[in-house]
Write a protein that holds these residues in place. Structure first.
Motif: not given
Lengths: 404, 216
Positions: B8-32
């Motif tokens: 469960l930690s992957g969802f909020v506490k260690e959410n890779p995008v919003f908490s760890l700020y990992l993998g943002i490049c693809s997140t921003l590009a394809i989230s249309t």
């Protein structure tokens, strides 16, 4: 010793990875190949109904031929992309050849060229001029759609070259042929050009005549019913296209009288015709032209005129107003009562179909009741036509205000 | 209990995008669109689970000096396989995601989890961690893309990636005049991302404060 162990380990991992990848690739390659074929199948069926197709590889120096297909025992088809007049969206077409060098199919798949001009390449007439030819025949461009049709023919030639290399047929590729210049008689109807005489002095007429985009201004000198000289004093058409109507061309028009048949510059048909319209008008022209001059006489006595719009007439609070849009002049009928607009109707539309006509009843209805024009409220991408409507309404409002 | 927390930690506490700020490049590009979000999320999840499992399985025989190259070979193989399968079976999705599928190779979430978790834990735990992190990533993508798709087009639709059939589609016609095309562009992606990152920060701080209180 240690370094050897590391190398071997990494090599084994990489070898395993390579093995897995080649397996997945083998599994998916035929499906992927089929897929790009399936996407084109519908288009290929039009040219070779019921054929069995396979994609072929080829070399194309021009880069215009995007993909090639072989129809088993029937011939070849190529998908070609060329840039015509609209540089942001290419013309895409499919062309088919049989095994003995005849063009058996031509289908435009996608094009965003100007309606009525470049879009002619997608019309049956052009298709008929292509299909049935052999690869050694030349194909004529379309007069009035020179830019687009030349591009398409270049694409066809590129496809011919590829066809020659894959089918082993000799092909002679010639530059697109310009159709024999059609002579235009000065007795023709030039009313599209809306030529108007601005001034006249000792046989020198200054005439405004609409070409493709805008109004070009000519000075035409006339003596004894013949053109002595014609000079362009203001050019408002497309650069690089309309400006082929240059001094050299205009000098060929000297000596023309009303019975002359004159050349037009191929590739600049519209601008050429604006020059001819000016000549027709200067020479006194046909009866329409004379009536147009008398109409112009009326226009000079227009009720009201500002830079953008002219009120032509008024009957019982209904004003007929001319206002310049993008290509031509649109005529509006505007009804006013007590300083407020009651209705606005487009009486005559002369702008680009599909663009300017977004200024429709719905948009015009917005003017009802207004006493002041909101310049910000325009139909985006139909700015010029919207502004012509606004100018017309503004002119009426100004005029009625002045009258009071 | 521990496993559940891990997952469960992957969802909020260690959410890779919003908490760890990992993998943002693809997140921003394809989230249309949410179609893209789900497709990309699934690809990343699958690659994460398998890379975590494989790396965890070979962690004892992998020489420490060359572990990163080995991880990268494993991840690249998985990504390329996923890419080929996508091209073959879900070509619309493949075309929409484009280069970002291949870029999963260098997505920091995957190498990050391989190094931080899979190289130290058992196969099952690593698989669970991969699933949790992957779903957390998918969840973040879905949040951003839902907001962006609605604001930019005033409609929301989801289609089956295998058949391209529409599963559902809502259109807010009465709001059609309030479309904000900005949200279809990368600037809109940054705005949406920043708002969610702030929200997750607040949530994380709250739960941290609560945890320290309980500890006292």
């Amino acid at each position: 010793m240690k370094i050897l162990k590391l190398t071997v380990f990494l090599a084994i991992v990489s070898a395993l990875a390579g093995g897995i990848l080649s397996y997945v690739n083998e599994l998916t390659a035929p499906i992927i190949a089929n897929q790009s074929l399936a996407a084109e199948k519908a288009n290929l069926e039009v040219i070779f109904p019921g054929g069995s197709f396979s994609e072929i590889t080829f070399e194309d120096a021009t880069g215009l031929v995007k993909s090639g297909y072989q129809a088993e025992g029937e011939g070849f088809a190529f998908k070609v992309e060329v840039t015509g007049y609209n540089s942001s969206s290419p013309v895409q077409f499919m062309i088919g050849f049989d095994l003995s060098g005849n063009i058996v199919g031509f289908e435009v798949l996608a094009q965003q060229e100007t309606n009525g001009l470049g879009a002619k390449v997608a019309e049956p007439e052009f298709k008929e001029s292509v299909v049935g030819k052999t690869v050694n025949d030349t194909i004529n461009t379309i007069s009035g759609a020179t830019v687009t049709s030349t591009a398409v023919i270049k694409g066809i030639n590129a496809a011919k070259e590829v066809y020659a290399s894959v089918a082993g047929v000799d092909v002679s590729v010639e530059e697109p042929a310009v159709p024999e210049t059609k002579k235009v008689s000065l007795k023709e109807d030039f009313s599209d050009n809306q030529a108007t005489i601005i001034s006249e002095e000792d046989g020198v007429f200054t005439i405004e005549s609409t070409g493709y985009h805008g109004a070009n201004v000519y000075q035409v000198t006339v003596a004894e019913g013949k053109v002595v000289s014609i000079v362009m004093t203001e050019f408002n058409d497309t650069e690089g296209i309309g400006d082929q109507v240059n001094e050299a061309y205009l000098s060929t028009l000297a000596g023309a009288d009303l019975d002359s048949e004159l050349d037009v510059v191929s590739g600049a048909t519209y601008t050429s015709r604006s020059a001819l319209a000016a000549i027709q008008l200067a020479l006194g022209g046909t009866e329409e032209a004379t009536s147009e001059t008398s109409q112009n006489a009326e226009t000079t006595e227009a009720l009201y005129s500002d830079e953008k719009a002219t009120i032509v007439s008024e009957t019982d609070g209904v004003y007929t107003v001319e206002a310049k849009g993008y290509q031509g002049t649109n005529v509006y009928q505007i009804t006013v009562s007590e300083g407020a607009i009651v209705s606005v109707v487009m009486d005559e539309f002369n702008d680009t179909p599909g663009i300017g006509d977004q200024v429709d009843e719905e948009y015009l209805a917005k003017f009802v009741g207004v006493t002041e024009v909101d310049e910000a409220d325009i139909v985006s991408s139909a700015t010029y036509t919207s502004k012509s409507a606004q100018a017309a309404v503004q002119a009426v409002l100004d005029y009625t205000a002045e009258k009071e | 209990m521990n496993r559940k927390q891990n997952f469960l930690s992957g969802f909020v506490k260690e959410n890779p995008v919003f908490s760890l700020y990992l993998g943002i490049c693809s997140t921003l590009a394809i989230s249309t669109t949410i179609d893209n979000a789900i497709g990309m999320g699934m690809c990343v999840t699958i690659v994460l689970i398998f890379s975590n499992m494989i790396i965890s399985a070979i962690r004892k025989i992998t020489p420490n000096e060359i572990r990163i190259p080995v991880y990268i070979v494993v991840i690249a193989t998985l990504v390329k396989s996923v890419e080929l399968l996508l091209h073959a079976y879900m070509s619309t999705l493949y075309e929409n995601l484009g280069v970002f599928i291949s870029l999963i190779v260098v997505n920091c979430i995957i190498l990050g989890r391989a190094e931080a978790f899979a190289s130290k834990n058992g196969v099952l735990d690593s698989a669970l961690d991969g699933l949790g992190m992957g779903l957390g990533y998918t969840f973040s993508l879905l949040l951003i893309s839902t907001v962006r798709q609605i604001l930019a087009t005033m409609s929301l639709s989801l289609s089956n990636p295998l058949t391209t059939q529409t599963i559902f589609s809502i259109s807010f016609d009465f709001l059609k005049d309030f479309q904000i095309p900005l949200f279809g562009t990368s600037a809109g992606a940054f705005l949406t991302f920043a708002c969610f990152a702030a929200l997750f920060s607040v949530l994380k701080n709250r739960s941290n404060a609560k945890a320290t209180k309980e500890a006292k």
